[in-house]
Structures are given as structure tokens and as C-alpha cells.
Design a protein around this motif. Structure first.
Motif, short mmCIF file in Angstrom:
data_model
loop_
_atom_site.label_atom_id
_atom_site.label_comp_id
_atom_site.label_asym_id
_atom_site.label_seq_id
_atom_site.Cartn_x
_atom_site.Cartn_y
_atom_site.Cartn_z
N GLY A 75 53.89 -2.83 56.03
CA GLY A 75 54.70 -1.55 55.31
C GLY A 75 55.31 -0.38 56.41
O GLY A 75 56.51 -0.12 55.87
N ASN A 76 54.14 0.27 57.13
CA ASN A 76 54.68 1.74 57.92
C ASN A 76 55.92 1.37 58.96
O ASN A 76 55.12 0.35 59.61
CB ASN A 76 53.22 2.38 58.42
N TYR A 77 56.55 2.28 58.93
CA TYR A 77 57.67 1.94 60.15
C TYR A 77 56.55 1.74 61.29
O TYR A 77 57.51 0.77 62.19
CB TYR A 77 58.69 3.29 60.11
N THR A 78 55.81 2.87 60.94
CA THR A 78 54.81 3.22 62.88
C THR A 78 54.23 1.11 62.83
O THR A 78 53.66 1.15 64.78
CB THR A 78 54.36 4.18 62.54
N SER A 79 53.55 0.50 62.02
CA SER A 79 53.49 -0.37 62.00
C SER A 79 53.60 -1.04 62.82
O SER A 79 52.82 -2.10 64.33
CB SER A 79 52.62 -1.17 60.65
N GLN A 80 54.99 -1.29 62.68
CA GLN A 80 54.99 -2.60 63.84
C GLN A 80 55.36 -2.86 65.43
O GLN A 80 54.89 -3.05 66.35
CB GLN A 80 56.81 -3.43 63.09
N PHE A 81 55.30 -1.11 65.57
CA PHE A 81 55.44 -0.62 66.75
C PHE A 81 53.96 -0.71 67.25
O PHE A 81 54.27 -0.88 68.33
CB PHE A 81 56.10 0.76 67.27
N PHE A 82 53.21 -0.03 66.63
CA PHE A 82 51.76 0.12 66.76
C PHE A 82 51.11 -0.85 67.82
O PHE A 82 50.69 -1.43 68.63
CB PHE A 82 50.87 0.59 65.64
N ALA A 83 51.66 -2.20 66.47
CA ALA A 83 51.33 -3.85 66.62
C ALA A 83 52.13 -4.42 68.00
O ALA A 83 50.85 -4.88 68.84
CB ALA A 83 51.30 -4.46 65.66
N ASN A 84 52.87 -4.21 68.07
CA ASN A 84 53.43 -4.29 69.33
C ASN A 84 52.65 -3.30 70.50
O ASN A 84 52.59 -4.09 71.54
CB ASN A 84 54.53 -4.41 69.80
N ILE A 85 52.75 -2.42 70.63
CA ILE A 85 51.63 -1.20 71.41
C ILE A 85 50.01 -2.07 72.02
O ILE A 85 50.41 -2.57 72.79
CB ILE A 85 51.80 -0.65 70.65
N TYR A 86 49.75 -2.19 71.17
CA TYR A 86 48.18 -3.11 70.70
C TYR A 86 48.40 -4.72 71.68
O TYR A 86 47.51 -4.46 72.81
CB TYR A 86 48.24 -3.14 69.70
N LEU A 87 49.23 -5.23 71.23
CA LEU A 87 49.58 -6.57 71.76
C LEU A 87 50.05 -7.02 73.15
O LEU A 87 50.09 -7.70 74.28
CB LEU A 87 49.85 -7.84 70.94
N ASN A 88 50.41 -5.19 73.32
CA ASN A 88 51.42 -5.17 75.66
C ASN A 88 50.23 -5.43 76.10
O ASN A 88 50.13 -5.96 77.03
CB ASN A 88 52.56 -3.66 75.20
N GLU A 89 48.78 -5.07 75.84
CA GLU A 89 47.53 -5.44 76.79
C GLU A 89 47.84 -6.78 76.94
O GLU A 89 47.37 -6.94 78.33
CB GLU A 89 46.63 -4.24 75.47
N LEU A 90 47.87 -7.43 75.80
CA LEU A 90 48.09 -9.11 75.73
C LEU A 90 48.77 -9.73 76.85
O LEU A 90 48.72 -9.85 77.74
CB LEU A 90 47.75 -9.56 74.61
N ASP A 91 49.97 -9.05 76.84
CA ASP A 91 51.00 -8.98 77.80
C ASP A 91 51.33 -9.26 79.16
O ASP A 91 51.63 -9.74 79.58
CB ASP A 91 52.04 -8.38 77.47
N GLN A 92 50.49 -7.84 79.18
CA GLN A 92 50.44 -6.95 81.03
C GLN A 92 49.30 -7.99 81.32
O GLN A 92 49.26 -8.24 82.67
CB GLN A 92 49.99 -5.82 81.01
N PHE A 93 48.10 -8.51 80.97
CA PHE A 93 47.09 -9.37 81.30
C PHE A 93 47.46 -11.05 81.86
O PHE A 93 47.42 -10.93 82.78
CB PHE A 93 45.67 -9.36 80.05
N VAL A 94 48.29 -11.36 80.77
CA VAL A 94 48.57 -13.26 80.85
C VAL A 94 49.31 -12.36 81.93
O VAL A 94 49.31 -13.26 82.62
CB VAL A 94 49.40 -13.13 79.67
#
Length: 367
Positions: free
Chosen positions: A192-211
Motif C-alpha cells: 500500500g505504501n508508494y515506497t514499498s513497490q520500489f523497496f521491493a524491486n530494490i530488494y529483488l534487484n539483488e537476485l536479478d544481479q546474481f542471476v
């Protein structure tokens, strides 16, 4: 290491920037009572907010909690309007210009000029490329168990530290992540927070970079916590799935959902509302069931003079817009023909023409 954000917090903390954030936060909500109340004394309220942030006395307000049931049941936490202004300011001034450009090109959720249709197109494109090189390739489709509810705020903050060198901005980021934690529990970020969707993407960017960087996977697409890898063999899928599970568990404290699986490409893949094959793209079965159920309901209400035709037509147009991005010409015509409330409406013939035009355009684009 990514280039860090420096010396920008106070530079971007101005009345003008907060005013612009207010304009974004109020979009489609101008008649809401809390928005009207805030804007009655807009200048003073924004000045007070500015001073609170400058003087380090700003804190998040109390969350309002409610549930939504489409496309699935979720608990939503909404902040007071003034906090939504702050989130708009934070994301637009710091996250979007400095961190989002560091994302890989094949992540699509909550990003400008991307979205579900672009994600589905990318999967369709990559599937066709793989099919040319190896007609027997395999698909590994994964999603993360209770993603938003299992994001570790301590890990999230440590990730943000990689991007931010500005001490004031880092302290403010810490406040946004940890303030109100007693309402949410030790783990998770609020949907529900506008920041949450961006924090979530930043969090999984770690996975993206690993892959991409460590595993060197060429064909990989992510939409929030749903992601797809196209691999050469079943054995490679087994190995890569296990490797990803280990990385998620050790580095991000996340788990794959039990429905994460791999299978031959001939079965197609469900992604972003479509069933995608090497030669074509269809609507998911669930989408077909939902629109047929809606039409049945609309026709019943229309028969009893209780249907809001304008709203029903808007919903139908929305579905047609979604369906037009795949091979569904016959289905669209069938659905429109079954809508009794359109039979006397001028929009009927226009809808049919629009469907035909979309069909021709899509056919030409695939040549």
C-alpha cells in the motif's frame, strides 16, 4: 559497487518539491476528505511538514488497514495523506533518478514505460529466440512465498546503504523502513505504501544481479516476485532452481513458493495474465472465466433495470484492452455479442471495429 548518492538530501528538500509531491499524491483523490482537509491550509501544512523533516521530528502516522480480494486476498496498509506526500517526494527525488536506472532491463513491475504487457512481450520474444536455437528448451517459472510479508527490513536497509552515502538521506531511509514497525511486526513491508513497490524491486534487484552476473543466465524476466528463466535442459533447471533457492534463503531470507516448477517449453508459460507459447499468446483460462462470469452478472442486472451501463462498458473496454494484446479476436467478438446491454448501445459497432483494427495491427506486427 554502484555509484552512491551523495550530498542531495537538503538540496531536494524544498517547499517546491513537496508541493509537486502533493500534486502527485492527490491525483484521482481530490475529493477525498483527508485531501480536501489538507489543502484547505495547504501552504501552512506543507511548511510544517518541511520543517519537521528538516528538524528530524517527522514520523510516520498510524496505518489504516483493510483487505482487497482481487486478484487475491491481501492486507493493505494505508498511511495518512501527509505521509503519502512524503513517500512521493522520497521516491521521485531519490529512488527513481538514482537507483532505478541501475535495474536490469528485463524487470518490469512498477516502472515507467514497462508493465505487464511489456513483460509478456519480452517473455514472448525470448521464448521465440530460444526456440530458434534449441526447440527443446525448458522453462523455469518461480515466484516467492509471501514476498512483501517476508522482506527483512534489516537486509533492506543494508542494501540501501550500498546506494546511499548522504548521511541525512540514509537516516531518513532508515526512518521510512523502521518507523511504525510495531504495527507491522519484525518482518515485512506494508503493501500500500508508494515506497514499498520500489523497496521491493530494490530488494529483488539483488537476485536479478546474481542471476545475470554470477549465473550468467541469458534469458531471464522478472515482474515483481514472479520470474522466468529459459534454460537448455531439465538438468540445468534442477541445478539453477536449487542455486536460486540457496541464494534467496541465505542472502534475502526468502523462499520460493511450492508452485515454482520447470517443464518443457511446449506447455507454454503463464505470465502477467497470458499463456505464452513459442508461436502464439493466449489469455489465461482464469481471465476467460472471470469475464464470462461478469457478463452473466451484467446481463442479469440489465434485465432487472439495475445495471450501471457506463461502468459495465468501462469494465468491458478494460478487458478488451487486455485481451487485444494476444490472440483472442474470436473470443472478444463472442464476449461482445453476449453482452445484452450493448445491443442497443452505439458503442457496440465501435467496439467491433476496434477489435478488428487491433486484430489487423497485431497480425501485421507479427509478420
Amino acid at each position: 559497487m554502484p555509484k552512491k548518492i551523495k550530498n542531495c538530501f537538503y538540496k531536494n528538500l524544498t517547499f517546491e518539491k513537496l508541493y509537486e509531491a502533493n500534486l502527485r499524491a492527490r491525483k484521482h483523490k481530490v475529493c477525498k476528505s483527508e485531501v480536501v482537509k489538507f489543502e484547505i491550509n495547504l501552504e501552512n501544512n506543507l511548511t510544517n511538514l518541511l520543517n519537521k523533516i528538516r528538524n528530524h521530528t517527522y514520523h510516520l502516522g498510524k496505518y489504516y488497514t483493510f483487505k482487497v480480494y482481487e486478484p487475491k486476498e491481501r492486507t493493505i496498509k494505508a498511511l495518512p495523506y501527509v505521509d503519502r506526500i512524503v513517500h512521493q517526494w522520497y521516491v521521485e527525488e531519490f529512488i527513481k533518478p538514482n537507483i532505478v536506472p541501475k535495474f536490469i532491463s528485463t524487470t518490469f513491475a512498477c516502472l515507467k514505460d514497462r508493465g505487464t504487457h511489456k513483460a509478456a512481450l519480452e517473455v514472448e520474444k525470448q521464448i521465440r529466440i530460444c526456440n530458434q536455437n534449441n526447440p527443446n528448451f525448458w522453462i523455469l517459472k518461480c515466484d516467492i512465498k509471501g514476498f512483501f510479508y517476508h522482506i527483512d527490513p534489516n537486509i533492506l536497509y543494508s542494501i540501501m546503504c550500498k546506494y546511499i552515502a548522504d548521511v541525512e538521506l540514509l537516516n531518513f531511509t532508515k526512518l521510512l523502513i523502521f518507523d511504525g514497525r510495531e504495527e507491522m511486526g519484525a518482518i515485512g513491508i506494508p503493501i500500500g505504501n508508494y515506497t514499498s513497490q520500489f523497496f521491493a524491486n530494490i530488494y529483488l534487484n539483488e537476485l536479478d544481479q546474481f542471476v545475470k552476473r554470477t549465473l550468467k543466465i541469458k534469458h531471464y524476466v522478472r515482474y515483481m516476485d514472479d520470474f522466468i528463466l529459459l534454460l537448455n535442459t531439465k538438468e540445468e533447471c534442477t541445478l539453477i532452481k536449487h542455486t536460486i533457492e540457496t541464494f534467496l534463503h541465505q542472502q534475502l531470507h526468502l523462499e520460493l513458493n511450492a508452485k515454482s516448477k520447470y517443464y518443457p517449453n511446449k506447455m507454454g508459460v503463464d505470465f502477467c495474465g497470458y499463456r505464452i507459447f513459442t508461436t502464439h499468446k493466449l489469455l489465461r483460462l482464469n481471465s476467460k472465466k472471470k469475464i464470462k462470469k461478469s457478463v452473466k452478472k451484467w446481463n442479469y442486472l440489465y434485465k432487472n433495470n439495475k445495471l450501471n451501463v457506463t461502468k459495465a462498458t468501462e469494465s468491458l473496454n478494460s478487458w478488451i484492452g487486455h485481451a487485444s494484446h494476444c490472440n483472442s479476436y474470436t473470443l472478444q467478438k463472442k464476449i461482445i455479442n453476449s453482452c445484452n446491454f450493448l445491443l442497443t448501445d452505439k458503442a457496440y459497432s465501435q467496439m467491433e471495429q476496434n477489435i478488428f483494427d487491433d486484430f489487423i495491427n497485431n497480425s501485421n506486427s507479427n509478420l
